[in-house]
Motif scaffolding. Structure first.
Motif, PDB file in Angstrom:
ATOM      1  N   THR A  64       0.764  -1.266   0.001  1.00 22.87           N
ATOM      2  CA  THR A  64      -0.008   0.137   0.134  1.00 22.87           C
ATOM      3  C   THR A  64       0.750   1.277   0.061  1.00 22.87           C
ATOM      4  OG1 THR A  64      -1.756  -1.089   1.174  1.00 22.87           O
ATOM      5  CG2 THR A  64      -1.842   1.056   1.130  1.00 22.87           C
ATOM      6  N   PHE A  67       1.052   3.247  -3.058  1.00 23.34           N
ATOM      7  CA  PHE A  67      -0.225   4.266  -3.440  1.00 23.34           C
ATOM      8  C   PHE A  67      -0.637   5.282  -2.102  1.00 23.34           C
ATOM      9  CE2 PHE A  67      -0.785   0.195  -5.127  1.00 23.34           C
ATOM     10  CZ  PHE A  67      -0.716   0.096  -6.549  1.00 23.34           C
ATOM     11  N   ALA A  68       0.116   5.035  -1.129  1.00 23.53           N
ATOM     12  CA  ALA A  68      -0.125   5.859   0.164  1.00 23.53           C
ATOM     13  C   ALA A  68      -0.045   7.474  -0.078  1.00 23.53           C
ATOM     14  CB  ALA A  68       0.527   5.539   1.263  1.00 23.53           C
ATOM     15  N   ILE A  71      -3.009   8.605  -1.934  1.00 18.34           N
ATOM     16  CA  ILE A  71      -4.422   8.714  -1.188  1.00 18.34           C
ATOM     17  C   ILE A  71      -4.174   9.748  -0.260  1.00 18.34           C
ATOM     18  CG2 ILE A  71      -5.414   7.471   0.690  1.00 18.34           C
ATOM     19  CD1 ILE A  71      -4.238   4.884  -0.684  1.00 18.34           C
ATOM     20  N   VAL A  72      -2.981  10.103   0.611  1.00 16.96           N
ATOM     21  CA  VAL A  72      -2.809  11.282   1.211  1.00 16.96           C
ATOM     22  C   VAL A  72      -2.940  12.589   0.566  1.00 16.96           C
ATOM     23  CG1 VAL A  72      -1.335  12.392   2.899  1.00 16.96           C
ATOM     24  CG2 VAL A  72      -1.550   9.946   3.057  1.00 16.96           C
ATOM     25  N   SER A  73      -2.488  12.686  -0.850  1.00 15.04           N
ATOM     26  CA  SER A  73      -2.493  13.708  -1.597  1.00 15.04           C
ATOM     27  C   SER A  73      -4.196  13.873  -1.893  1.00 15.04           C
ATOM     28  CB  SER A  73      -2.002  13.653  -2.749  1.00 15.04           C
ATOM     29  OG  SER A  73      -2.115  14.952  -3.704  1.00 15.04           O
ATOM     30  N   ILE A  74      -4.821  13.092  -1.895  1.00 16.14           N
ATOM     31  CA  ILE A  74      -6.450  13.316  -2.487  1.00 16.14           C
ATOM     32  C   ILE A  74      -7.213  13.495  -1.402  1.00 16.14           C
ATOM     33  CG2 ILE A  74      -8.539  11.937  -3.158  1.00 16.14           C
ATOM     34  CD1 ILE A  74      -6.481  10.384  -4.980  1.00 16.14           C
ATOM     35  N   LEU A  75      -6.902  12.949  -0.254  1.00 14.46           N
ATOM     36  CA  LEU A  75      -7.848  12.960   1.239  1.00 14.46           C
ATOM     37  C   LEU A  75      -7.336  14.127   2.048  1.00 14.46           C
ATOM     38  CD1 LEU A  75      -8.489   9.315   2.175  1.00 14.46           C
ATOM     39  CD2 LEU A  75     -10.154  10.883   0.698  1.00 14.46           C
ATOM     40  N   SER A  80      -6.793  11.309   6.239  1.00 13.84           N
ATOM     41  CA  SER A  80      -6.030  10.093   6.214  1.00 13.84           C
ATOM     42  C   SER A  80      -5.714   9.574   7.229  1.00 13.84           C
ATOM     43  CB  SER A  80      -4.740  10.336   5.291  1.00 13.84           C
ATOM     44  OG  SER A  80      -5.129  10.920   3.879  1.00 13.84           O
ATOM     45  N   VAL A 116      -1.213   4.404   5.028  1.00 17.52           N
ATOM     46  CA  VAL A 116      -1.876   5.563   4.895  1.00 17.52           C
ATOM     47  C   VAL A 116      -1.399   6.557   5.836  1.00 17.52           C
ATOM     48  CG1 VAL A 116      -4.068   6.823   4.550  1.00 17.52           C
ATOM     49  CG2 VAL A 116      -3.602   4.662   3.263  1.00 17.52           C
ATOM     50  N   VAL A 218      -1.778  11.813  -8.932  1.00 14.98           N
ATOM     51  CA  VAL A 218      -1.295  10.606  -8.609  1.00 14.98           C
ATOM     52  C   VAL A 218      -0.276  10.035  -9.356  1.00 14.98           C
ATOM     53  CG1 VAL A 218      -2.307   8.133  -8.212  1.00 14.98           C
ATOM     54  CG2 VAL A 218      -3.805  10.026  -7.732  1.00 14.98           C
TER      55      VAL A 218
END
Length: 466
Positions: A64, A67-68, A71-75, A80, A116, A218
């Motif tokens: 993970t 991709f973490a 994910i942190v960039s989006i949320l 997160s 995450v 991403v």
């Protein structure tokens, strides 16, 4: 009081409370599950392994981590951290009524959540620090975080009074731990609220995110991680990253189980796992304050001295493990004699002095690692911390896979070799001032490539032929 300082303290408190339950659970998980295997519920018995669970956890943690950062960039880091922390609550909750299939499923979930959580933590800490405060903030966070080893393990030391952890002992223990984890999540919700308020008031412009991330963002984040891995110093840092994963597996997981398995320590040896955790926590807390907040190392020479002290302390610890514990103590209850057959009292004194020493030494390495990542890779913090956690968790997974089958002296030898070469690699990075110059062109090229692709896409979209 500085808002960023308050944010760092809240971050440390949230991690402290959440990990009060998780760290103690991780240390006693193998011993707890050995007791569960003696129970039968509805004709079904438990067949899970604490070592295998941790190996699964860290395997998904490693996967993970790729991709973490996205994910942190989006949320955003605060949301997160809450979502990642929720999986820790589920993991602790699963020990109340453990079932083999659900135990391994929640091990997968916490592996995803941990990646995450820790990537977001690195970003949040960097966002609330600068070059002058990063050592202080890293030390404060590390000291608060390691307090979790005290409270949870004190409770373990008090609650566990028999050589087998039965149902009557396990259920109250993990009900309390589940409640503690829930309190940690409430503090993460408060962190989310503060981030929301600060964003709209523009009091912390570094935390304000002006736009939502897209698929291009991403891809860019992953490209940046790849660019970092093409730099000399990041490649060198992979060695101490790997050591960090191997060492945590040994002294927090395997060595704790060895204590519970050593028959010489008597019928109440399971509770000594709690004492081991308490002393590690004392060492970590003292080290976090000493190596980060009090000394505030700023130059390469000062940081190298902190690393050297930590290396020596950990070498002493690993030698004590080698001479003081039976070779088969990691896998089963044992009466085998160790290399030096001390009496029970002397052996326990050596064991628990070692517990404090390794906590002190470990804090030196971790505070300096966070320091280097947050200062040298300030423009690529999410990617840098993700690489750190990727390597750390991958090596931890490997170590847990062989933990139950490889004799303790060979596990110790592997860790010592990584410690030695990891220390040399860290020195090479600290005294090399060209890292930012080497990284910048790669990052700039990556950004330029993304801009060229986006420009081409926009022209194609505007063309009548298209």
């Amino acid at each position: 009081m500085d808002n960023r300082f308050i944010n760092v303290v809240l971050l440390g408190l949230a991690f402290m409370i959440l990990f009060t339950a998780f760290q103690a659970t991780g240390m006693i998980s193998q011993s707890v599950l050995e007791g569960v295997k003696n129970e039968t519920v509805n004709g079904t018995s438990f067949h899970g392994s604490g070592y295998i669970s941790m190996a699964i956890l860290y395997s998904f943690f490693a996967l993970t981590n790729v991709f973490a950062p996205a994910i942190v960039s989006i949320l955003g880091p605060s949301v997160s951290m809450f979502l990642g922390g929720s999986t820790y609550f589920l993991y602790v909750l699963s020990f109340i009524y453990p079932m083999t299939w659900s135990y391994y499923v929640v091990s997968i979930l916490i592996g995803i959540g941990a990646a995450v959580l820790w990537t977001a933590q690195g970003v949040y800490l960097a966002n609330n620090s600068d070059d002058l405060t990063i050592s202080r903030n890293s030390g404060i966070f590390w000291a608060l975080f390691q307090v979790s080893l005290l409270a949870g393990n004190i409770y373990v030391f008090i609650a566990l009074k028999a050589q087998i952890i039965d149902r009557a002992t396990r259920i109250p223990l993990f009900v309390v731990f589940s409640i503690v984890s829930a309190v940690g999540l409430l503090i993460f919700m408060f962190v989310i609220w503060r981030s929301y308020v600060e964003k709209h008031r523009h009091t912390l412009s570094r935390i304000v995110e002006e736009k939502k991330s897209t698929l291009a963002d991403v891809i860019h984040t992953l490209k940046v991680a790849g660019a970092l891995l093409r730099t000399r110093n990041m490649l060198l840092l992979l060695i101490p990253f790997a050591y960090s994963g191997l060492s945590n597996t040994l002294f927090q997981g395997v060595f704790a189980t060895c204590i519970g398995h050593y028959v010489k320590y008597g019928d109440t040896r399971k509770r000594l796992i709690g004492l081991h955790g308490i002393l590690i926590g004392c060492g970590e807390i003292l080290g976090g304050g000493l190596f980060g907040f009090i000394t505030k190392p700023k130059t390469a020479s000062q940081r190298a001295l902190m690393i050297l002290v930590g290396c020596i302390l950990q070498m002493v610890y690993y030698y004590s493990v080698f001479v003081n514990f039976p070779v088969d103590s990691a896998s089963n209850e044992t009466t085998t004699k160790p290399y030096f057959d001390f009496n029970s009292t002397t052996s326990q004194v050596i064991t628990f002095i070692g517990s404090f020493i390794v906590g002190l030494g470990d804090s030196s390495l971790n505070t300096q690692l966070m320091n280097v990542l947050a200062t040298r890779y300030k423009q690529t913090t999410a990617s840098a911390f993700a690489i750190f956690k990727l390597v750390q968790s991958l090596m931890a997974a490997i170590a847990f896979f062989y933990a139950g089958s490889l004799q303790i002296q060979w596990q110790t030898l592997i860790v010592v070799l990584f410690l030695f070469f990891g220390t040399l690699a860290f020195f090479a990075v600290l005294f090399d001032e060209t890292d930012n110059d080497l990284t910048a062109p790669l990052i700039t090229n990556t950004i330029q490539e993304d801009e060229d692709i986006q420009s081409t896409a926009q022209q194609t979209h505007a063309s009548p032929i298209a």
